[in-house]
Design a protein around this motif. Structure first.
Motif, PDB file in Angstrom:
ATOM      1  N   ARG A   7       0.797  -1.229   0.000  1.00  0.00           N
ATOM      2  CA  ARG A   7       0.000   0.000   0.000  1.00  0.00           C
ATOM      3  C   ARG A   7       0.830   1.280   0.000  1.00  0.00           C
ATOM      4  O   ARG A   7       0.286   2.369   0.125  1.00  0.00           O
ATOM      5  N   GLN A   8       2.131   1.158  -0.127  1.00  0.00           N
ATOM      6  CA  GLN A   8       2.944   2.368  -0.287  1.00  0.00           C
ATOM      7  C   GLN A   8       2.683   2.963  -1.663  1.00  0.00           C
ATOM      8  O   GLN A   8       2.500   2.251  -2.641  1.00  0.00           O
ATOM      9  N   MET A   9       2.636   4.274  -1.755  1.00  0.00           N
ATOM     10  CA  MET A   9       2.431   4.968  -3.029  1.00  0.00           C
ATOM     11  C   MET A   9       3.796   5.299  -3.626  1.00  0.00           C
ATOM     12  O   MET A   9       4.581   6.045  -3.041  1.00  0.00           O
ATOM     13  N   PHE A  30      -2.572   4.389  -9.904  1.00  0.00           N
ATOM     14  CA  PHE A  30      -3.406   5.574  -9.789  1.00  0.00           C
ATOM     15  C   PHE A  30      -2.870   6.688 -10.681  1.00  0.00           C
ATOM     16  O   PHE A  30      -1.677   6.997 -10.658  1.00  0.00           O
ATOM     17  N   PHE A  65      -6.839  12.275  -7.408  1.00  0.00           N
ATOM     18  CA  PHE A  65      -6.550  10.916  -7.850  1.00  0.00           C
ATOM     19  C   PHE A  65      -7.740  10.290  -8.558  1.00  0.00           C
ATOM     20  O   PHE A  65      -8.899  10.572  -8.239  1.00  0.00           O
ATOM     21  N   GLY A  66      -7.438   9.389  -9.495  1.00  0.00           N
ATOM     22  CA  GLY A  66      -8.459   8.541 -10.057  1.00  0.00           C
ATOM     23  C   GLY A  66      -8.753   7.390  -9.115  1.00  0.00           C
ATOM     24  O   GLY A  66      -8.132   7.247  -8.057  1.00  0.00           O
ATOM     25  N   THR A  67      -9.674   6.542  -9.512  1.00  0.00           N
ATOM     26  CA  THR A  67     -10.104   5.435  -8.659  1.00  0.00           C
ATOM     27  C   THR A  67      -9.182   4.229  -8.758  1.00  0.00           C
ATOM     28  O   THR A  67      -9.331   3.278  -8.003  1.00  0.00           O
ATOM     29  N   TYR A  91      -3.191  12.709   3.109  1.00  0.00           N
ATOM     30  CA  TYR A  91      -4.217  12.085   2.306  1.00  0.00           C
ATOM     31  C   TYR A  91      -4.753  10.893   3.090  1.00  0.00           C
ATOM     32  O   TYR A  91      -4.082  10.372   3.977  1.00  0.00           O
ATOM     33  N   GLN A 142      -6.994   7.026   2.503  1.00  0.00           N
ATOM     34  CA  GLN A 142      -7.523   6.058   1.563  1.00  0.00           C
ATOM     35  C   GLN A 142      -8.334   5.032   2.341  1.00  0.00           C
ATOM     36  O   GLN A 142      -7.766   4.195   3.060  1.00  0.00           O
ATOM     37  N   ILE A 143      -9.639   5.147   2.231  1.00  0.00           N
ATOM     38  CA  ILE A 143     -10.508   4.129   2.812  1.00  0.00           C
ATOM     39  C   ILE A 143     -10.348   2.856   1.988  1.00  0.00           C
ATOM     40  O   ILE A 143     -10.186   2.918   0.767  1.00  0.00           O
ATOM     41  N   LEU A 144     -10.375   1.721   2.661  1.00  0.00           N
ATOM     42  CA  LEU A 144     -10.093   0.439   2.014  1.00  0.00           C
ATOM     43  C   LEU A 144     -10.921   0.264   0.748  1.00  0.00           C
ATOM     44  O   LEU A 144     -12.141   0.378   0.773  1.00  0.00           O
ATOM     45  N   GLN A 150     -10.971   2.157  -1.834  1.00  0.00           N
ATOM     46  CA  GLN A 150     -11.368   3.395  -2.499  1.00  0.00           C
ATOM     47  C   GLN A 150     -10.137   4.184  -2.932  1.00  0.00           C
ATOM     48  O   GLN A 150      -9.012   3.771  -2.701  1.00  0.00           O
ATOM     49  N   LYS A 151     -10.390   5.318  -3.568  1.00  0.00           N
ATOM     50  CA  LYS A 151      -9.261   6.098  -4.066  1.00  0.00           C
ATOM     51  C   LYS A 151      -8.658   6.945  -2.962  1.00  0.00           C
ATOM     52  O   LYS A 151      -9.227   7.126  -1.885  1.00  0.00           O
ATOM     53  N   VAL A 152      -7.481   7.437  -3.250  1.00  0.00           N
ATOM     54  CA  VAL A 152      -6.783   8.308  -2.313  1.00  0.00           C
ATOM     55  C   VAL A 152      -7.431   9.693  -2.346  1.00  0.00           C
ATOM     56  O   VAL A 152      -7.652  10.261  -3.415  1.00  0.00           O
ATOM     57  N   PHE A 171      -7.504  13.708  -0.902  1.00  0.00           N
ATOM     58  CA  PHE A 171      -6.749  14.802  -0.307  1.00  0.00           C
ATOM     59  C   PHE A 171      -7.423  15.296   0.973  1.00  0.00           C
ATOM     60  O   PHE A 171      -8.645  15.469   1.029  1.00  0.00           O
ATOM     61  N   MET A 230      -6.352   4.238   5.626  1.00  0.00           N
ATOM     62  CA  MET A 230      -4.900   4.395   5.539  1.00  0.00           C
ATOM     63  C   MET A 230      -4.648   5.884   5.378  1.00  0.00           C
ATOM     64  O   MET A 230      -5.284   6.535   4.545  1.00  0.00           O
ATOM     65  N   PHE A 277      -1.902   8.729   4.489  1.00  0.00           N
ATOM     66  CA  PHE A 277      -0.607   8.951   3.868  1.00  0.00           C
ATOM     67  C   PHE A 277      -0.165  10.393   4.081  1.00  0.00           C
ATOM     68  O   PHE A 277      -0.936  11.327   3.871  1.00  0.00           O
ATOM     69  N   PHE A 326       5.421  10.092  -1.167  1.00  0.00           N
ATOM     70  CA  PHE A 326       4.528   9.603  -0.140  1.00  0.00           C
ATOM     71  C   PHE A 326       5.268   8.738   0.874  1.00  0.00           C
ATOM     72  O   PHE A 326       6.195   7.998   0.538  1.00  0.00           O
ATOM     73  N   PRO A 348       4.940   5.597   3.834  1.00  0.00           N
ATOM     74  CA  PRO A 348       4.373   4.255   3.735  1.00  0.00           C
ATOM     75  C   PRO A 348       2.963   4.146   4.288  1.00  0.00           C
ATOM     76  O   PRO A 348       2.320   3.121   4.123  1.00  0.00           O
TER      77      PRO A 348
END
Lengths: 114, 111
Positions: free
Chosen positions: A43-45, A91, A104-106, B35, B37-39, B41-43, B45, B89, B91, B102, B104
């Motif tokens: 899950r690191q970006m 992404f 971000f996109g989905t 940021y 990120q719900i599991l 779903q997208k990231v 801001f 999550m 970030f 970003f 981790p």
């Protein structure tokens, strides 16, 4: 408002083959940046590639390249010679110059099949 | 190579409790971000921070959230009274100019 659309929730590709991930965006800005980030299971970006909107030349980073079509507001990512380690969520992201906020996109979940 | 670090990696808390998520941005960067990120779903801001103040924030970043740069290295996100829907999550990111790097992430679970 800026929106980023990734229309492919999931994709798969055979190892060593080429795959293209699509991304479109909507904005009224003229200058901005576009990015592709990779998110493996950890899950690191991780930054994959970056494109400045004022540059016509498409960015490339080793096996990764983009097809940036500003008029069409399209920013696709091409991965050549796919490797197992490329399996991840990808992404697309848009950043306007004022505020630096990312949109971000989905995401597209890419699986590389051995 | 310098990188953004975040602590803790995982945090479990009870609903209504306060949590502080910590980030150490890359040392010569000037812009900092959170940021979430719900599991699945997208990231999304939350907030950007520059020159010791918030430069932009989203609708998600309500009065329950605050950010601080308490010293020259740390950048924190505080959630005052956590709700179940804050489970996500989180970030942290930092940038010198346009490219954001970003951390981790901190996986927050609110029970």
């Amino acid at each position: 408002a800026q929106t980023v659309t990734q229309s492919q929730p999931e994709m798969s590709v055979q190892e060593a083959e080429t795959v293209t991930l699509s991304c479109t965006y909507d904005t009224s800005e003229n200058n901005y940046y576009l990015f592709w980030y990779k998110q493996p299971p950890s899950r690191q970006m991780i930054l994959v590639i970056r494109q400045e909107a004022y540059k016509q030349q498409n960015a490339t980073e080793n096996r990764f390249s983009v097809n940036f079509q500003k008029a069409a507001k399209s920013f696709s990512l091409k991965i050549s010679d796919s490797q197992l380690g490329d399996t991840a969520m990808y992404f697309c992201a848009f950043m306007k110059l004022v505020g630096n906020q990312f949109y971000f996109g989905t995401g597209t979940s890419l699986t590389v099949i051995p | 190579e310098p990188e953004v670090t975040q602590t803790p990696s995982h945090q479990v808390t009870q609903m209504g409790q306060e949590v502080i998520l910590r980030c150490v941005p890359i040392s010569n960067h000037l812009y900092f971000y959170w940021y979430r990120q719900i599991l699945g779903q997208k990231v999304e801001f939350l907030v950007s921070f520059y020159n010791n103040e918030i430069s932009e924030k989203s609708e998600i970043f309500d009065d329950q959230f605050s950010v601080e740069r308490p010293d020259g290295s740390n950048f924190t996100l505080k959630i005052r009274s956590t709700k179940l829907e804050d489970s996500a999550m989180y970030f942290c990111a930092s940038s010198g100019r346009e490219t954001q790097y970003f951390g981790p992430g901190t996986r927050l679970l609110v029970l």
